[in-house]
Design a protein around this motif. Structure first.
Motif, mmCIF file in Angstrom:
data_model
loop_
_atom_site.group_PDB
_atom_site.id
_atom_site.type_symbol
_atom_site.label_atom_id
_atom_site.label_comp_id
_atom_site.label_asym_id
_atom_site.label_seq_id
_atom_site.Cartn_x
_atom_site.Cartn_y
_atom_site.Cartn_z
ATOM 1 N N SER A 604 0.847 -1.208 0.000
ATOM 2 C CA SER A 604 0.000 0.000 0.000
ATOM 3 C C SER A 604 0.871 1.242 0.000
ATOM 4 C CB SER A 604 -0.886 0.046 1.250
ATOM 5 O OG SER A 604 -1.658 -1.087 1.329
ATOM 6 N N ASN A 605 1.903 1.216 0.856
ATOM 7 C CA ASN A 605 2.813 2.368 0.915
ATOM 8 C C ASN A 605 3.510 2.573 -0.423
ATOM 9 O OD1 ASN A 605 2.181 2.944 3.529
ATOM 10 N ND2 ASN A 605 4.038 2.079 4.437
ATOM 11 N N ALA A 606 3.967 1.434 -1.031
ATOM 12 C CA ALA A 606 4.688 1.542 -2.303
ATOM 13 C C ALA A 606 3.790 2.170 -3.361
ATOM 14 C CB ALA A 606 5.170 0.166 -2.739
ATOM 15 N N GLU A 608 1.114 4.140 -2.605
ATOM 16 C CA GLU A 608 0.789 5.482 -2.104
ATOM 17 C C GLU A 608 1.917 6.478 -2.367
ATOM 18 O OE1 GLU A 608 -2.102 6.440 -0.558
ATOM 19 O OE2 GLU A 608 -1.293 8.506 -0.442
ATOM 20 N N TYR A 609 3.162 6.015 -2.132
ATOM 21 C CA TYR A 609 4.294 6.957 -2.210
ATOM 22 C C TYR A 609 5.092 6.763 -3.498
ATOM 23 C CZ TYR A 609 2.956 7.488 2.638
ATOM 24 O OH TYR A 609 2.225 7.709 3.772
ATOM 25 N N SER A 610 4.333 6.471 -4.596
ATOM 26 C CA SER A 610 5.024 6.206 -5.865
ATOM 27 C C SER A 610 5.382 7.482 -6.624
ATOM 28 C CB SER A 610 4.144 5.323 -6.750
ATOM 29 O OG SER A 610 2.976 6.046 -7.082
ATOM 30 N N ALA A 633 10.540 -3.488 -3.200
ATOM 31 C CA ALA A 633 11.234 -2.310 -3.730
ATOM 32 C C ALA A 633 10.293 -1.509 -4.618
ATOM 33 C CB ALA A 633 12.440 -2.771 -4.528
ATOM 34 N N ASP A 634 10.353 -0.201 -4.453
ATOM 35 C CA ASP A 634 9.545 0.645 -5.350
ATOM 36 C C ASP A 634 10.428 1.701 -5.972
ATOM 37 O OD1 ASP A 634 9.576 3.179 -3.802
ATOM 38 O OD2 ASP A 634 8.474 1.994 -2.295
ATOM 39 N N GLU A 635 9.907 2.406 -6.936
ATOM 40 C CA GLU A 635 10.681 3.452 -7.605
ATOM 41 C C GLU A 635 10.050 4.810 -7.302
ATOM 42 O OE1 GLU A 635 10.823 2.295 -11.712
ATOM 43 O OE2 GLU A 635 11.715 0.358 -11.209
ATOM 44 N N GLN A 652 4.097 8.034 13.398
ATOM 45 C CA GLN A 652 5.092 8.903 12.756
ATOM 46 C C GLN A 652 4.810 8.944 11.264
ATOM 47 O OE1 GLN A 652 7.430 10.979 13.635
ATOM 48 N NE2 GLN A 652 7.052 10.628 15.835
ATOM 49 N N ARG A 653 4.639 10.147 10.742
ATOM 50 C CA ARG A 653 4.350 10.318 9.320
ATOM 51 C C ARG A 653 5.236 11.425 8.788
ATOM 52 N NH1 ARG A 653 -0.339 11.570 7.133
ATOM 53 N NH2 ARG A 653 -0.034 9.901 5.668
ATOM 54 N N LEU A 654 5.519 11.379 7.502
ATOM 55 C CA LEU A 654 6.387 12.402 6.922
ATOM 56 C C LEU A 654 5.597 13.385 6.073
ATOM 57 C CD1 LEU A 654 9.403 10.155 5.784
ATOM 58 C CD2 LEU A 654 9.132 11.412 7.921
ATOM 59 N N HIS A 655 4.317 13.059 5.925
ATOM 60 C CA HIS A 655 3.528 13.916 5.020
ATOM 61 C C HIS A 655 2.225 14.334 5.669
ATOM 62 C CE1 HIS A 655 6.303 12.622 1.918
ATOM 63 N NE2 HIS A 655 6.135 11.400 2.417
ATOM 64 N N SER A 656 1.699 15.421 5.178
ATOM 65 C CA SER A 656 0.405 15.880 5.698
ATOM 66 C C SER A 656 -0.689 14.958 5.181
ATOM 67 C CB SER A 656 0.144 17.317 5.203
ATOM 68 O OG SER A 656 -0.082 17.271 3.813
ATOM 69 N N GLY A 662 -3.376 8.460 5.778
ATOM 70 C CA GLY A 662 -2.684 7.420 6.564
ATOM 71 C C GLY A 662 -2.636 7.794 8.012
ATOM 72 N N ALA A 663 -2.544 6.765 8.859
ATOM 73 C CA ALA A 663 -2.543 7.015 10.299
ATOM 74 C C ALA A 663 -1.152 6.957 10.908
ATOM 75 C CB ALA A 663 -3.433 5.989 10.987
ATOM 76 N N GLY A 664 -0.175 6.577 10.122
ATOM 77 C CA GLY A 664 1.194 6.510 10.642
ATOM 78 C C GLY A 664 1.436 5.319 11.540
ATOM 79 N N ILE A 665 0.643 4.266 11.364
ATOM 80 C CA ILE A 665 0.838 3.111 12.243
ATOM 81 C C ILE A 665 1.286 1.869 11.461
ATOM 82 C CG2 ILE A 665 -1.508 2.127 12.166
ATOM 83 C CD1 ILE A 665 -0.651 2.506 15.516
ATOM 84 N N GLY A 666 1.171 1.956 10.081
ATOM 85 C CA GLY A 666 1.458 0.786 9.239
ATOM 86 C C GLY A 666 2.839 0.196 9.469
ATOM 87 N N LEU A 667 3.908 1.035 9.380
ATOM 88 C CA LEU A 667 5.275 0.503 9.499
ATOM 89 C C LEU A 667 5.575 0.059 10.926
ATOM 90 C CD1 LEU A 667 7.347 2.886 7.160
ATOM 91 C CD2 LEU A 667 6.629 0.524 6.746
ATOM 92 N N ALA A 668 4.973 0.783 11.928
ATOM 93 C CA ALA A 668 5.166 0.380 13.332
ATOM 94 C C ALA A 668 4.594 -1.017 13.546
ATOM 95 C CB ALA A 668 4.490 1.380 14.261
#
Ligand code: ADP
Length: 716
Positions: A604-606, A608-610, A633-635, A652-656, A662-668
């Motif tokens: 999902s992140n890959a 989302e942040y493509s 891996a994504d590009e 923790q999120r890097l974007h508004s 996103g809730a900032g909990i996925g990677l945690a």
């Protein structure tokens, strides 16, 4: 006379005599014929003829036989001379006789007969003379020869004398050399010997006498095995036999002295032949007691080191300190050949030491007996106050202390004791003791100290271990409490939040027309906030359930898991025109639903942040020992190095939110799931270059091929 002789010599004496004889025979014949012709009575003729021919025959025969008379040929001429001389003398006598008046010898036969006889007489004298001369000449010759032989003999004698003199000189030199050799051999510290085949000693040097204490006469009457200690004696016969057979001998044995002392020696010899052709073994014997002692010392050191190493190993393997202390006591006592060894445990108040473990002590004392840690007269108290090991060579003459009672009651005389642990904060004492007075080497002291250090480390480690375990237990407890709290909080918050959300929606539906634009905007914020809060609470709830609500880890086919995730994300993939390539994925030991969650979040992140381009995602796996490293891996937009750690923290999120939902909990959540699997998760990324999220999961341990397929597939 000289001319006469030369004439005869030229004619050859023998021939002259023969010719003379032949002449008379011829004259006799001639005379016979003449007289018969004259009519002389035949008898007279015969007598006269015989008287003439007889000497002729004698001359002829003698002349012919002359070489056999043993006369030197050079004297033949002289014989002929004598013969002619006889003839001449007779002829002269007859002539002189005829000169007398009235006396005339006119009968030719008489002249012939007389001259012939005179010639024969001359011949006889000549032969005699020649024989005498020949003998004389032979004697001379013999004499000369004898003289020659004598001078040869004299020369030989002279040479012999010379040779004798030389021999004497070399004999003297030989004796000197012999004496010198003896002195050299005697000067050698090693034993020198020459052994005969029966083991008798043919030669030896002073060292053999000095070392063994036997006299030369005693040594001469002894055999090699008698110089060797009983237990080594068996080998000498074999060694000697081998020495004579192979040409060299080498063996170690204890030399037995007359006084019964046994000294380790190393013997080496080579086979030789005496000038008489007798085989012998000549060699040396070297005192190796120092080397042996050194070797024993080294062995003892090596053994001590081995014991320390073994105890160190045991310390690592066992949790049982008493087992370690008992083994340490046993080993120290055995290595130092001491009767007792003990480990004393100092109490917290530093008042008493407990005999915690030990060997050799009377029954019932180990684990029970206590010793004062402060008593002035005690070795234990003294040791506690010393910063180095305390060595006692004889307790009876010891001035520093005379106890404690434990040592006195066990007749202890000597020993080493040292602190276990830091001097400033001792844990106890390691002590080894013996009932005999003893001198301990520095190595012995170091050995005891090393064992004490092993114990100290083990004790310290166990203390740490206990503290660590207590800490872990505390942490686990507090973790559990936190989990319960998070669970309870998120769970309990859901209910009021649901109420807030439903009333907000109700408000939105019923009072939509009553609200002005600003009121609607406020309401929309409230709804969004409530949604976000729900999302966060759901995430938190999932997070708190990772440990408590997870399934047992079991073999999981990652390809199957990924397929499910891709199916779930189908819509998103299509909408974003994403391309996902998948390498072959293994079966791993894991919780399928949690791993599904991990793939879900990462993919999902890959997506989302493509960034602006359609997502290009590659999933692969690589074996790394007993783990698999799985990478997504994504590009896409990538992550700045400074942010790469914090993205795994909760919320923790890097974007508004406006830019990326996103809730900032996925990677945690991913991190917590992977940690539960005993793995790690990390990211390699450069802003604008894409990101590679990797995590490790344990490989399946069944030995079956855990890779499902090798093909790489592309899903669009
Ligand atoms: P979120 O719900 O915000 O995606 P995550 O914990 O999944 O929360 O991600 C935390 C942050 O990590 C994200 O806000 C995003 O900034 C960054 N991030 C996660 N995955 C990627 C990625 N593939 N590429 C770039 N940034 C990423």
């Amino acid at each position: 006379m000289g001319t006469w002789n030369r004439v005869i010599s030229r004619a050859d004496g023998q021939r002259v005599v023969v010719a003379f004889g032949a002449m008379y025979i011829s004259l006799a014949l001639g005379w016979t014929l003449l007289e018969i012709g004259n009519g002389t009575h035949p008898w007279d003729v015969v007598v006269d003829s015989l008287l003439i021919a007889g000497p002729g025959f004698v001359l002829l025969y003698s002349g012919h036989r002359l070489p056999r008379f043993g006369i030197l040929p050079e004297f033949h001429d002289s014989i002929a001379g004598w013969c002619l001389g006889g003839f001449g003398v007779m002829f002269g006598v007859l002539t002189l006789y005829s000169l007398q008046p009235g006396e005339l010898v006119n009968d030719p036969s008489t002249i012939l007969i007389l001259t012939a006889l005179a010639s024969v007489a001359g011949l006889a004298v000549g032969i005699n003379d020649a024989v005498a001369k020949t003998r004389a000449r032979e004697l001379e010759q013999r004499n000369r020869e004898l003289k020659g032989t004598q001078s040869e003999l004299e020369e030989t004698v002279a040479r012999l004398e010379e040779a004798n003199a030389r021999l004497e000189t070399s004999n003297e030199r030989l004796e000197h050399a012999q004496e010198y050799t003896n002195r050299v051999l005697d000067a050698v510290h090693d034993i020198f010997y020459v052994l005969e085949t029966d083991g008798a000693l043919q030669r030896w040097n002073e060292s053999l006498r000095e070392v063994t204490g036997y006299t030369d006469a005693e040594i001469a009457s002894m055999n090699a095995p008698e110089f060797i200690a009983d237990d080594d004696r068996g080998m000498i016969d074999d060694a000697m036999a081998e020495g004579f057979e192979t040409g060299s001998l080498q063996f170690e044995a204890k030399l037995l002295t007359k006084a019964g002392e046994r000294i380790p020696y190393e013997f080496a010899a080579s086979a030789l032949e005496t000038p008489d052709g007798e085989p012998v073994l000549a060699g040396i014997g070297r005192d190796v007691s120092e080397r042996k002692a050194h070797e024993r010392e080294l062995e003892a050191r090596a053994h001590q080191q081995q014991v320390v190493a073994d105890l160190g190993q045991l310390a690592l393997e066992t949790d049982d300190l008493d087992e370690l202390m008992h083994e340490a006591s046993r080993q120290v006592a055995a290595v130092l050949d001491n009767d007792y060894c003990k480990v004393l445990d100092l109490d917290a108040g530093r008042e008493e030491l407990l005999l915690r473990q030990g060997v050799g002590w009377a029954d019932g004392l180990v684990g029970e007996e206590t010793i004062s840690a402060v008593e002035a007269d005690s070795q234990a108290a003294y040791t506690l106050a010393s910063d180095r090991p305390v060595v006692v060579e004889d307790l009876e003459t010891e001035t520093r202390f005379s106890g404690p009672d434990l040592l006195r009651s066990h007749d202890v005389r000597s020993g080493i004791s040292t602190i276990i642990g830091p001097v400033s904060e001792p844990w106890g004492i390691l002590g080894t003791h013996d009932t005999e007075p003893e001198t301990f080497s520095e190595e012995d002291v170091n050995f005891v100290q090393s064992v004490a250090n092993v114990l100290a480390e083990a004790i310290e480690r166990q203390q740490y271990q206990t503290e660590l375990e207590a800490l872990i237990a505390d942490l686990e407890q507090s973790n559990e409490r936190l989990e319960q709290f998070a669970y309870a909080a998120s769970h309990d918050l859901q209910e009021p939040l649901r109420m807030v959300s439903s009333y907000l929606r109700l408000l939105e539906r019923r009072y939509e027309d009553a609200l002005d634009e600003e009121g609607e905007e406020f309401l929309a914020y409230a709804v969004d906030g409530a949604d976000r809060m729900r999302e966060m609470i759901d995430g938190l709830l999932a997070y708190s359930r990772v440990e408590t609500r997870g399934d047992e880890l079991e073999p999981v086919d990652l390809e199957g898991v990924l397929d499910d995730v891709l199916a779930d994300l189908q819509l998103q993939l299509e909408e974003s025109d994403a391309e996902v390539t998948v390498g072959s994925l293994p079966r791993v030991e894991g919780d399928a639903s949690q791993l599904r969650q991990v793939f879900q979040n990462l993919l999902s992140n890959a997506i989302e942040y493509s960034g602006d381009e359609p997502p290009r995602i590659h999933v692969s796996a690589e074996r790394d020992g007993s783990y698999w490293t799985v990478s997504v891996a994504d590009e896409g937009i990538g992550i700045a190095p400074d942010d790469q750690e914090q993205i795994f923290d909760v919320f923790q999120r890097l974007h508004s939110r406006e830019k990326h939902a996103g809730a900032g909990i996925g990677l945690a959540l991913c991190e917590r799931i992977i940690e539960r699997h005993g793995g790690e998760i990390w990211v390699d990324s450069e802003p604008g270059e894409g990101s590679i999220f990797s995590f490790t999961v344990p490989a399946v341990t069944t030995g079956l091929d855990d890779r499902v397929s090798d093909d790489s597939e592309t899903i669009q």
